[in-house]
Structure formats: C-alpha cells, structure tokens
Write an enzyme that holds these catalytic residues in place. Structure first.
Site, mmCIF file in Angstrom:
data_model
loop_
_atom_site.group_PDB
_atom_site.id
_atom_site.type_symbol
_atom_site.label_atom_id
_atom_site.label_comp_id
_atom_site.label_asym_id
_atom_site.label_seq_id
_atom_site.Cartn_x
_atom_site.Cartn_y
_atom_site.Cartn_z
ATOM 1 N N TYR A 149 41.684 41.395 40.339
ATOM 2 C CA TYR A 149 42.929 40.797 40.837
ATOM 3 C C TYR A 149 42.909 39.281 40.633
ATOM 4 C CZ TYR A 149 46.016 38.739 44.375
ATOM 5 O OH TYR A 149 46.951 37.968 45.012
HETATM 6 C C1 UGA Z 1 44.098 38.257 50.834
HETATM 7 C C2 UGA Z 1 45.194 39.026 50.066
HETATM 8 O O1 UGA Z 1 45.047 40.415 50.257
HETATM 9 C C3 UGA Z 1 45.193 38.734 48.614
HETATM 10 O O2 UGA Z 1 46.338 39.344 48.012
HETATM 11 C C4 UGA Z 1 45.215 37.252 48.424
HETATM 12 O O3 UGA Z 1 45.290 36.915 47.113
HETATM 13 C C5 UGA Z 1 43.994 36.665 49.092
HETATM 14 O O4 UGA Z 1 44.104 36.911 50.486
HETATM 15 C C6 UGA Z 1 43.856 35.198 48.862
HETATM 16 O O5 UGA Z 1 43.675 34.427 49.780
HETATM 17 O O6 UGA Z 1 43.863 34.797 47.719
HETATM 18 P P1 UGA Z 1 41.722 38.865 51.720
HETATM 19 O O7 UGA Z 1 41.143 37.525 52.000
HETATM 20 O O8 UGA Z 1 40.794 39.954 51.322
HETATM 21 O O9 UGA Z 1 42.825 38.810 50.568
HETATM 22 O O10 UGA Z 1 42.582 39.243 53.011
HETATM 23 P P2 UGA Z 1 42.404 40.361 54.141
HETATM 24 O O11 UGA Z 1 42.728 41.707 53.617
HETATM 25 O O12 UGA Z 1 43.183 39.909 55.308
HETATM 26 O O13 UGA Z 1 40.835 40.342 54.456
HETATM 27 C C7 UGA Z 1 40.217 39.336 55.218
HETATM 28 C C8 UGA Z 1 38.803 39.772 55.525
HETATM 29 O O14 UGA Z 1 38.852 40.943 56.352
HETATM 30 C C9 UGA Z 1 37.986 40.166 54.288
HETATM 31 O O15 UGA Z 1 36.667 39.737 54.453
HETATM 32 C C10 UGA Z 1 38.033 41.688 54.281
HETATM 33 O O16 UGA Z 1 36.893 42.291 53.729
HETATM 34 C C11 UGA Z 1 38.127 42.014 55.765
HETATM 35 N N1 UGA Z 1 38.852 43.286 56.025
HETATM 36 C C12 UGA Z 1 40.037 43.563 55.448
HETATM 37 C C13 UGA Z 1 38.277 44.198 56.897
HETATM 38 O O17 UGA Z 1 37.183 43.971 57.435
HETATM 39 N N2 UGA Z 1 38.949 45.361 57.159
HETATM 40 C C14 UGA Z 1 40.147 45.658 56.602
HETATM 41 O O18 UGA Z 1 40.704 46.751 56.873
HETATM 42 C C15 UGA Z 1 40.717 44.732 55.712
#
Ligand code: UGA
Length: 324
Positions: A149
């Site tokens: 991505y």
């Molecule tokens: C998010 C967005 O999903 C992306 O589309 C975006 O581009 C990205 O931010 C960005 O900043 O560029 P992410 O940081 O993975 O990605 O956002 P979350 O899904 O809110 O995850 C935050 C943290 O929580 C991560 O460490 C993830 O592993 C964790 N998480 C996520 C969980 O522990 N459980 C979940 O069900 C989902």
C-alpha cells in the site's frame, strides 16, 4: 469556489465535503463506492452533503469517468480516492492497489494538466516512510515503505511531483498520519476499539501494544487540506496530530472514556510500521497548520458518536468491520 473531491464518500472525503460546503463552496464529489467496506455506510456518510443544494455526486470509477469534463472549471481538485489499508495490500490484492492508487492518480493528473485547476491536493500517507530513519520524521527523510500500500501511495506522490515539475500542475501531497474521528473506516483500530468498548465484542490487538502512532483528528486533516489549497504552497508536507501515543496508552484512554473492552492479542501484522511521528514544520510554514484536537478530546467525540449511532447502522458497522 468550485471544488472536486474524489473519494467523497470515504471517511475523510465526507468530512471534507461538509467543511467545503459550510465554507460556501460548490462541491462535485466523485466516488464509485467500492466494496472495501459496506457501501451503505459510505452512503450514510454522504447523507449530509447529498442534502445540500451546492453538492452533487458522480458515482463513477475514476478510470472510467470523463475526468476532463468533470474537472473542467474546478478551482481546486482534492484527490482522496484510493484503495486504503496497509495490512490487506499483499498478494493478489496488490493489483487493486496499483489500479486505484497509481493508475487512478495518473488519470486525475492527466485531466488536471489539461483543465488547469489552481491547486490539486493529493491525500498521501505516513505509510510512505515505513520504519523511518528518524523521529519526528521530516519530509526529507528517505521514504522506505514496508507495505505494498505504502509503495502505491509513494508512487502516486512521485507522479504528483512529476506533473508539477513537468507540466506545472500545482500539486500538494499531504502525508496524513493515521487519521481518526467519527466515521473512521471500520477496519481501523479506533473504530474497532470504540465499538468494542461501547457495544461489547472483542478488540484484536496486533502486536505488543507498544507500537506508536501520531494519530490525527479528521477535523484537523480536512482543515489542513482546505488551507493548503488556499495557500501558495506546493510540494510535500506531513499532517500529523502533534503527539505520539502507543496502542496501550490508547487502550487506557478508551477504557477511561467508555469502559474496558475485551482484548484478544494477535501477532504483529505484516505491513504495519512500528512507529510514526510527524515533523509538521513544513505544513506550519506552508499553510499555517497547527493541530487543534488532542487525542482525549478526539476519542471522546468518537465515543459520543458511537453511542448515538442507531442500532441498524451499528449492525452495518460491525458487519463491515468483521469483513475487512
Ligand atoms: C492508517 C490507515 O489505515 C492507512 O490507510 C493510512 O495510510 C495510514 O494510517 C497512515 O497513516 O499512513 P494504521 O496506522 O495501520 O494505518 O492505522 P490503524 O488501523 O488505526 O492502526 C493503528 C495501530 O493499531 C496499528 O499498530 C495496528 O496494527 C493496530 N491495530 C489496528 C490493532 O491492533 N487492531 C486492529 O484491529 C487494527
């Protein structure tokens, strides 16, 4: 002012449309309501904008849309449409990411090159950095995405820079850092966590909880987009929330605000970065960006929105979250 918003029915897109309409703009949304999550949720996101007389929606795929015609006369193009999510971007799914993030962006840029908007704002991502060499991370740090991505978001950003230097399209790429707030996508951490705390059900925590993010409230993000569009700034800028918080700290905050969710621990997911933190000096100098909503306040707004969601919509959300 006449604006076009691609990805108008998405989480950030729907908030942006509402801000622009409230400011008096005429807004044309483009969205094909992909099934990455339940399209009925996206329709619900757009209901406020759709009721507005200065809003209209083209429900069409960017790769099939008569883009020159749609963009013609627009002063600002906000390009937010794309295939989101770092974790599902591996394997066969990558083709969808290339199509919706790279090819679609090139199509928007080609149309912009011909019709000449005053500004094109592209929603890039902190995921371009991968595991960065330094924190808080400045735009000059070498991007090294750790998810497919992130590779596609970076490729699209490079295209914006190419069309800027080669054809004079005035592009701004904003690297958004984990955006949250009401209507957050159902596959993202906060929407799942707040739903588990308010309604019950399990929250699956990936990894140890020590990973950190510079979480950014959606209201700050859409304001940054509109301000960047109105400024002289072109190029690349980080848009972060102003603090770096671990998932364990987030769990504690949500527990305080809404009660303790049931947590199930799963391994770290492939494609997840370990930490993010934005150096926002370029955004501050370029268009006066200062984040104004702190994490506690923003999470409280999410809890409030979750509590006031009608049960039918909550069912949709839960189903969408479970599927993605
Ligand atoms: C998010 C967005 O999903 C992306 O589309 C975006 O581009 C990205 O931010 C960005 O900043 O560029 P992410 O940081 O993975 O990605 O956002 P979350 O899904 O809110 O995850 C935050 C943290 O929580 C991560 O460490 C993830 O592993 C964790 N998480 C996520 C969980 O522990 N459980 C979940 O069900 C989902």
């Amino acid at each position: 002012m006449r604006c076009v918003v691609t990805g108008a029915a998405g989480f950030v897109g729907s908030h942006l449309c509402e801000l622009l309409l409230a400011r008096g703009d005429e807004v044309t949304g483009i969205d094909c309501l992909t099934d990455y999550y339940d399209p009925r949720l996206k329709e619900a996101h757009l209901s406020g904008a759709l009721a507005h007389e200065r809003f209209r929606l083209h429900r069409v795929d960017l790769l099939e849309a008569p883009l020159e015609q749609v963009l013609d006369g627009a002063e600002v193009v906000y390009h937010l449409a794309g295939q989101p999510g770092v974790r599902p971007s591996w394997g066969a799914e990558f083709a969808t990411y290339v199509s919706r993030n790279v090819l679609a962006t090139q199509a928007v840029l080609e149309a912009a090159r011909r019709v000449g908007p005053a500004k094109l704002v592209y929603a890039s991502s902190s995921s371009v950095y991968g595991d960065a060499e330094s924190y808080p991370t400045a735009e000059t740090v070498r991007p090294r995405p750790v998810s497919p991505y992130g590779v596609t978001k970076l490729a699209a950003e490079h295209l914006c820079e190419l069309y800027r230097s080669g054809f004079g399209v005035p592009t701004v790429s904003l690297r958004l850092f984990t955006v949250y707030g009401p209507r957050q996508r159902p596959d993202m951490a906060f929407s799942r966590l707040v739903s588990a705390a308010v309604r019950g059900g399990e929250f699956e925590l990936y990894g140890t909880g020590t990973q950190t993010r510079d979480f950014t409230f959606v209201g700050d993000v859409v304001r940054a987009m509109a301000d960047a569009a109105a400024s002289e700034f072109t190029g690349v800028a980080n848009v972060g929330g102003g603090s770096r918080t671990s998932m364990t700290e987030v769990l504690d905050l949500v527990t305080e605000l809404a009660g303790a969710p049931v947590v199930r621990r799963l391994p770290t997911q492939r494609g997840d970065v370990r930490d993010t933190a934005a150096d926002t000096r370029v955004a501050f100098q370029g268009f006066g960006y200062v984040p104004s909503t702190g994490l506690r306040e923003g999470l409280a707004l999410m809890v409030e929105a979750e509590r006031s969601t009608v049960p039918a919509a909550a069912g949709l959300l839960a189903a969408a979250g479970a599927r993605s």
